[in-house]
Design an enzyme around this catalytic site. Structure first.
Site, short mmCIF file in Angstrom:
data_model
loop_
_atom_site.label_atom_id
_atom_site.label_comp_id
_atom_site.label_asym_id
_atom_site.label_seq_id
_atom_site.Cartn_x
_atom_site.Cartn_y
_atom_site.Cartn_z
N GLY A 1 0.79 -1.10 0.12
CA GLY A 1 0.11 -0.05 -0.07
C GLY A 1 0.84 1.12 0.08
O GLY A 1 2.20 1.12 0.39
N CYS A 2 0.09 2.34 -0.30
CA CYS A 2 1.20 3.68 -0.62
C CYS A 2 1.39 4.11 0.82
O CYS A 2 2.62 4.42 1.06
CB CYS A 2 0.08 4.54 -1.16
SG CYS A 2 -1.57 4.69 -0.55
#
Ligand SMILES: NC(=O)c1ccc[n+]([C@@H]2O[C@H](COP(=O)([O-])OP(=O)(O)OC[C@H]3O[C@@H](n4cnc5c(N)ncnc54)[C@H](OP(=O)(O)O)[C@@H]3O)[C@@H](O)[C@H]2O)c1
Length: 339
Positions: free
Chosen positions: A150-151
Site C-alpha cells: 500500500g502507499c
C-alpha cells in the site's frame, strides 16, 4: 527478449501511471489494456499523449484474453476485485502483480476484520510475496504472485525499518502522522473528493481504524513497542505522501547514529535517499519519481526521534514500485523505466 505485459484497470490513476511508465520501458511491450466500462476507444484516444507511442484497444477486463496476449499481468483493480482474477491468471502460467490489497495478508481470516470482505482465494494467499524490495528482494525475485504494498505502508515501513533493525525501545506508541494527495483515493467520483471540498482544506480521515495500520504492523513484524498508531490526512495536492513518524525513546538517542544506520541499510538501494543532518523531505522533490526520501532528527526535551519520509503515492506508493518489482521478478535491470 521483450516482456509482454497486460494492465487491468488502466483508466484508474494507478493503471494510467503504469501505462505511462511501461510505454517507455526499454524491456517491455504493452499488449493488452482493460477497464471496467466498455469505452469502444483506443488507449491513445483516452490518453492522447500516447498517440504515436501505443496503438491498442481498451477492452473490458477478461483474464483469459490478457493471458493470451501477455506474460506478466498487472492488476490495478479495486480491493476484492483482483482476487476473482488471480487464480485464472496463475493457472495459465503467467506472473501477476496485484496493486490492490487482496494479497497483502497471508491469512484469509484477517480480511473480514481489516477490509470487511471474505477472501475467496485463500490458497494463493499463501504463495503471495509482499513486494517491498528493500525488505524482501530475494523472495520477490522468485515470486509468481506479488502483492504490491500500500502507499502509506511503503512510506512508513521505509522510515521505520532502520529504527526497528537497531532495536530501539520506545516508552509510548510509535505515531505515524501521514498526509496524502487526493489521487490516493482513486479516480472514482465522490463528494468528499471534489475540488471545492479538498482545495484549501485539510482533514484527518479513518482516524479510528485504517487497514494500512494493520499492513504496517504485519510487515514490520514484532517490535516490542507499546503500539503503533497511524492517522492519515487528505492534503489538497494531486500526489505525494509525507509521513512524520514520532518515536519516544526509552533513553537519549543520537540522531546521527540512526542516520548512519539508515544510510548503511539503504546504501545500495537505488530509490531510497537518506538526507543529511537538518534536511527533511519535501513532496516536490519526489513527485513523478520512484524515490523515497528520509530525514531524521531528535528532540532532546521530549526524547523523541523524528523520522520523516516522502514518496509519490502513484510511483513508489503504487505503480513505480510495481514496475521495480516486475524488473526484479523478470531478471531485468531493477531501475529500468524508473527514475
Ligand atoms: N491511487 C493510489 O495512490 C494507490 C496507491 C496504492 C495502491 N492503490 C490500489 O490500486 C488499485 C487501483 O487504484 P486506483 O486509485 O488506480 O483506482 P481507480 O482510479 O478507481 O481505478 C480503478 C480501475 O479499475 C477498473 N475497475 C473497477 N472495477 C472493476 C471491475 N469490477 N472489473 C474490471 N475493472 C474494474 C476501473 O475501470 P473504469 O474506469 O472503467 O471504471 C479503473 O480502470 C486499488 O486497489 C488501490 O487501493 C492505489
Amino acid at each position: 527478449m521483450t516482456l509482454k505485459v497486460a494492465i487491468a484497470g488502466v483508466t484508474g490513476y494507478s493503471g494510467e501511471e503504469l501505462l505511462k511508465i511501461l510505454a517507455y520501458h526499454p524491456g517491455v511491450e504493452i499488449t493488452y489494456v482493460s477497464a471496467k466500462q466498455e469505452r469502444s476507444q483506443k488507449i491513445q484516444e483516452i490518453f492522447p499523449y500516447l498517440k504515436g507511442v501505443l496503438d491498442l484497444d481498451c477492452r473490458v477486463w477478461d483474464p483469459e484474453e490478457a493471458c493470451k496476449a501477455a506474460d506478466m499481468v498487472f492488476l490495478s483493480l479495486p480491493h476484492s476485485v483482483s482476487m476473482a482474477s488471480v487464480p485464472a491468471v496463475l493457472k495459465r502460467g503467467k506472473k501477476v502483480i496485484d496493486i490492490s490489497a487482496d494479497y497483502r495478508f497471508s491469512e484469509a481470516g484477517d480480511y473480514p476484520r481489516i477490509y470487511g470482505f471474505e477472501h475467496t482465494d485463500p490458497v494463493n494467499l499463501k504463495q503471495a510475496v509482499y513486494g517491498l524490495p528493500e525488505m524482501n528482494r530475494k523472495a520477490i525475485g522468485a515470486a509468481r504472485l506479488l502483492a504490491n504494498p500500500g502507499c502509506y505502508p511503503t512510506g512508513a515501513l521505509l522510515g521505520l525499518l532502520p529504527v526497528h533493525r537497531m532495536g530501539l525501545k520506545l516508552k509510548s506508541p510509535c505515531i505515524i502522522d501521514a498526509k496524502s494527495g487526493v489521487t490516493g483515493a482513486g479516480r472514482k467520483a465522490s463528494k468528499a473528493l471534489m475540488f471545492p471540498e479538498v482545495q484549501e482544506n485539510f482533514r484527518a480521515y479513518k482516524v479510528q481504524a485504517h487497514p494500512h495500520e494493520e499492513e504496517i504492523k504485519t510487515h514490520l513484524g514484532p517490535v516490542g513497542w507499546p503500539g503503533i498508531a497511524f492517522v492519515p490526512h487528505l492534503l489538497p495536492v494531486r500526489r505525494g505522501i509525507l509521513s512524520t513518524i514520532y518515536l519516544q525513546t526509552e533513553g537519549p538517542v543520537i540522531a546521527e547514529e540512526v542516520r548512519k544506520h539508515a544510510e548503511s541499510i539503504y546504501a545500495k538501494e537505488p530509490f531510497v535517499r537518506v538526507l543529511p543532518e537538518g534536511s527533511f523531505p519535501e513532496l516536490a522533490h519526489v513527485r513523478g519519481t520512484n524515490q523515497c526520501h528520509i530525514g531524521i532528527g531528535f528532540k532532546e526535551r521530549t526524547q523523541t526521534l523524528i523520522v520523516v519520509t516522502a514518496i509519490d503515492n502513484l510511483q513508489k506508493g503504487a505503480s513505480g514500485q510495481a514496475v521495480q518489482n516486475m524488473n526484479i521478478m523478470c531478471g531485468l535491470e531493477e531501475t529500468a523505466g524508473l527514475r
